[in-house]
Motif scaffolding. Structure first.
Motif, PDB file in Angstrom:
ATOM      1  N   GLU A 113       0.828  -1.211   0.000  1.00 59.12           N
ATOM      2  CA  GLU A 113       0.000   0.000   0.000  1.00 59.12           C
ATOM      3  C   GLU A 113       0.864   1.263   0.000  1.00 59.12           C
ATOM      4  O   GLU A 113       0.466   2.290  -0.555  1.00 59.12           O
ATOM      5  CB  GLU A 113      -0.966  -0.033   1.184  1.00 59.12           C
ATOM      6  CG  GLU A 113      -2.120  -0.998   0.898  1.00 59.12           C
ATOM      7  CD  GLU A 113      -2.663  -1.695   2.132  1.00 59.12           C
ATOM      8  OE1 GLU A 113      -1.884  -1.938   3.079  1.00 59.12           O
ATOM      9  OE2 GLU A 113      -3.863  -1.997   2.139  1.00 59.12           O
ATOM     10  N   GLU A 141       1.677   1.800  -3.538  1.00 59.13           N
ATOM     11  CA  GLU A 141       0.485   2.282  -4.242  1.00 59.13           C
ATOM     12  C   GLU A 141       0.276   3.771  -3.940  1.00 59.13           C
ATOM     13  O   GLU A 141      -0.056   4.566  -4.825  1.00 59.13           O
ATOM     14  CB  GLU A 141      -0.726   1.452  -3.792  1.00 59.13           C
ATOM     15  CG  GLU A 141      -1.944   1.566  -4.670  1.00 59.13           C
ATOM     16  CD  GLU A 141      -1.728   1.088  -6.104  1.00 59.13           C
ATOM     17  OE1 GLU A 141      -0.771   0.349  -6.381  1.00 59.13           O
ATOM     18  OE2 GLU A 141      -2.534   1.510  -6.960  1.00 59.13           O
ATOM     19  N   LEU A 142       0.498   4.133  -2.665  1.00 60.54           N
ATOM     20  CA  LEU A 142       0.412   5.545  -2.268  1.00 60.54           C
ATOM     21  C   LEU A 142       1.395   6.386  -3.078  1.00 60.54           C
ATOM     22  O   LEU A 142       1.059   7.472  -3.573  1.00 60.54           O
ATOM     23  CB  LEU A 142       0.708   5.654  -0.764  1.00 60.54           C
ATOM     24  CG  LEU A 142       0.967   7.041  -0.185  1.00 60.54           C
ATOM     25  CD1 LEU A 142      -0.263   7.936  -0.318  1.00 60.54           C
ATOM     26  CD2 LEU A 142       1.364   6.939   1.298  1.00 60.54           C
ATOM     27  N   LYS A 190       2.548   5.824  -6.005  1.00 58.80           N
ATOM     28  CA  LYS A 190       2.035   5.965  -7.376  1.00 58.80           C
ATOM     29  C   LYS A 190       0.925   7.013  -7.409  1.00 58.80           C
ATOM     30  O   LYS A 190       0.844   7.836  -8.319  1.00 58.80           O
ATOM     31  CB  LYS A 190       1.503   4.630  -7.891  1.00 58.80           C
ATOM     32  CG  LYS A 190       2.590   3.641  -8.247  1.00 58.80           C
ATOM     33  CD  LYS A 190       1.949   2.374  -8.815  1.00 58.80           C
ATOM     34  CE  LYS A 190       2.865   1.191  -8.644  1.00 58.80           C
ATOM     35  NZ  LYS A 190       2.188  -0.085  -8.698  1.00 58.80           N
ATOM     36  N   ASP A 191       0.032   6.959  -6.400  1.00 61.80           N
ATOM     37  CA  ASP A 191      -1.068   7.922  -6.364  1.00 61.80           C
ATOM     38  C   ASP A 191      -0.558   9.351  -6.198  1.00 61.80           C
ATOM     39  O   ASP A 191      -1.177  10.306  -6.662  1.00 61.80           O
ATOM     40  CB  ASP A 191      -2.043   7.582  -5.229  1.00 61.80           C
ATOM     41  CG  ASP A 191      -2.849   6.334  -5.542  1.00 61.80           C
ATOM     42  OD1 ASP A 191      -2.784   5.860  -6.698  1.00 61.80           O
ATOM     43  OD2 ASP A 191      -3.535   5.820  -4.644  1.00 61.80           O
ATOM     44  N   GLN A 212       1.843  10.428  -7.619  1.00 62.84           N
ATOM     45  CA  GLN A 212       2.397  10.700  -8.948  1.00 62.84           C
ATOM     46  C   GLN A 212       3.863  11.104  -8.897  1.00 62.84           C
ATOM     47  O   GLN A 212       4.305  12.014  -9.594  1.00 62.84           O
ATOM     48  CB  GLN A 212       1.543  11.726  -9.679  1.00 62.84           C
ATOM     49  CG  GLN A 212       0.148  11.168  -9.949  1.00 62.84           C
ATOM     50  CD  GLN A 212      -0.672  12.045 -10.864  1.00 62.84           C
ATOM     51  OE1 GLN A 212      -0.894  13.208 -10.566  1.00 62.84           O
ATOM     52  NE2 GLN A 212      -1.094  11.498 -11.965  1.00 62.84           N
ATOM     53  N   GLY A 239       6.860   6.217  -9.527  1.00 63.64           N
ATOM     54  CA  GLY A 239       6.154   5.704  -8.351  1.00 63.64           C
ATOM     55  C   GLY A 239       7.099   5.504  -7.175  1.00 63.64           C
ATOM     56  O   GLY A 239       6.928   4.564  -6.387  1.00 63.64           O
TER      57      GLY A 239
END
Ligand code: NAD
Length: 336
Positions: free
Chosen positions: A261, A264-265, A267-268, A270, A274
Motif C-alpha cells: 500500500e 500504491e500511495l 504511485k497515487d 504521482q 512511483g
C-alpha cells in the motif's frame, strides 16, 4: 549561475534515478551518462535527450540507431563530478582507473566498502563531512533508512543502544536474476554488515543488526528496538518522526497497512517512477515499554538514496548550507 556539471556512470536502478534528479536541479547540469550495453534504458535516455557516452564498443548502439555522444573519457573530460552508480566493486575499480588519473571528484554507492571514500554520507546526519571532499560514499538504502530515523531520535532524546532486524527484499522489481522466490534467507554473520555501516555515519551509536532476505521485491522492512536514555513518550516520538525530513509517518487509520500500500500511495502521489524516497514509519507500530522504544519502518530501496546523491554533489562542490541543499532537493523531487 554557473551550474555544476555532473556525469552519471552506471545507468541502472540507481543511476537512472540520479540522472533524472540531477536534471531537476537548477544549479546542476547533467552532461551525460555512460552506456555500458545497449538496452531499453538506453532507448529511454536517448528519447529524453540525455547524452550517452559508451564504456566499450558502440556497435550495438549504432546498430540500434543510437548515436553516442562519445566515449566515457569524453564524459570525464566535460564534468566537475561523477556519480558512480555501477554494481559493487566496479566503483572502486573506476576510481583507480579513471577518477584518480583524471583528478575528478566522484561519489560512490553503498555497494562499495566504506574506505572507497573519505566519508560515508547521509545528508541530514553528516553533510559537513563531505564538504569539498574528492571521494564520498552515499551509504546503502538500508543504512540510509536506519541513519535518518535513528539520528532524529538520538538528537532529540538520546539513545543508549539499538538492536534492529532488516527484512530485505529478495531482488529489485525489474531484476529476473536474483531471489529467493520461495524462502527466507538469513544473513549468517552477526552482526549483519548494516550495524557497522550505520556507525560510519553515526559514529557513537551503539547498534547491533541482524538481517534476512525474503520473497518480495517492493521494499525493505526494518523492526527496531531502541534502549533510550529516558522513559519513552510515544506521542513525542511520533512528533519527532513527523518533523524529520525524508521520513513519512503512515497510518493504519488511512489504511496503509503494508509495503504494497505504501508503493500504491507513492504511485497515487504521482512521484517519478512511483518512488517513495522517504522512510515510512507506521504510527500505530510505534510503541514503548519503559525506556525501550519499538518501531517499524519501510525503505524503498530503489529511491531513498537518490536525494542523498544530489545533496552529496552540492557538499563536495563546496555548497555549505545543508538545510538549503535539502530544501532544494526535496522541492525538486516533490518530497517532504
Ligand atoms: P544495477 O545493476 O541496476 O545498475 C548498474 C549499472 O551499471 C548497469 O546499467 C550496468 O550496465 C552498469 N555497468 C556495469 N559495469 C559498468 C562499467 N564498468 N562501467 C559503466 N557502467 C557499468 O545496479 P544498482 O542496483 O543501480 O546498484 C548500483 C549501486 O547502488 C551498487 O553499489 C548498489 O549496492 C547500490 N545501491 C543499490 C540499491 C538497490 O536497491 N538497487 C539501493 C541502494 C544502493
Amino acid at each position: 549561475m554557473t551550474k555544476i556539471k555532473v556525469g552519471v556512470v552506471g545507468y541502472g536502478t540507481i543511476g537512472k534515478r540520479v540522472a533524472d534528479a540531477v536534471r531537476l536541479q537548477e544549479d546542476m547540469e547533467l552532461v551525460g551518462i555512460t552506456g555500458n550495453t545497449y538496452n531499453f534504458r538506453m532507448e529511454v535516455a536517448n528519447d529524453k535527450g540525455i547524452k550517452i557516452f559508451t564504456v566499450a564498443d558502440d556497435a550495438d548502439f549504432k546498430a540500434n540507431n543510437i548515436t553516442p555522444a562519445g566515449k566515457m573519457q569524453d564524459l570525464l573530460n566535460a564534468v566537475d563530478i561523477i556519480v558512480d552508480c555501477t554494481p559493487k566493486k566496479i566503483g572502486r575499480a573506476n576510481k583507480e582507473k579513471y577518477y584518480i588519473p583524471n583528478k575528478l571528484k566522484a561519489i560512490f554507492q553503498g555497494g562499495e566498502k566504506p574506505d572507497v571514500g573519505e566519508a560515508s554520507f547521509v545528508a541530514q546526519c553528516n553533510y559537513k563531512e563531505a564538504l569539498n571532499k574528492d571521494y564520498v560514499r552515499v551509504v546503502s538504502c538500508n543504512t540510509t533508512g536506519l541513519s535518518r530515523t535513528l539520528h532524529a531520535l538520538e538528537e532529540k532524546f538520546g539513545i543508549n543502544s539499538v538492536t534492529a532486524t532488516m527484512i530485505r527484499r529478495g531482488a529489485d522489481p525489474g531484476d529476473i536474476h536474483h531471489g529467493p522466490i520461495n524462502a527466507v534467507v538469513p544473513v549468517l554473520e552477526l552482526p549483519s554488515h548494516h550495524g557497522p555501516d550505520v556507525k560510519t555515519v553515526l559514529k557513537d551509536l551503539e547498534i547491533f543488526t541482524t538481517a534476512v532476505s525474503g520473497s518480495f521485491t517492493l521494499m525493505h522492512f526494518h523492526t527496531l528496538v531502541c534502549e533510550m536514555k529516558k522513559k519513552v513518550d510515544v506521542k513525542a516520538v511520533i512528533e519527532v518522526f513527523n518533523n524529520t525530513p525524508r521520513v513519512r509517518v503512515v497510518r493504519n487509520a488511512e489504511k496503509v497497512r503494508s509495503t504494497a500500500e505504501i508503493m500504491e500511495l507513492a504511485k497515487d502521489l504521482q512521484r517519478g517512477r512511483g518512488d517513495m524516497p522517504e522512510i515510512c514509519i507506521w504510527e500505530e507500530a510505534v510503541g514503548a515499554h519503559g525506556k525501550k522504544l519499538f518501531y517499524m519502518q519501510a525503505i524503498h530501496q530503489e529511491s531513498d538514496v537518490v536525494p542523498e546523491n544530489i545533496d552529496c554533489i552540492r557538499a563536495m562542490m563546496g555548497f555549505e548550507d545543508v538545510e538549503k541543499s535539502m530544501e532544494m532537493t526535496n522541492k525538486s523531487l516533490g518530497i517532504k
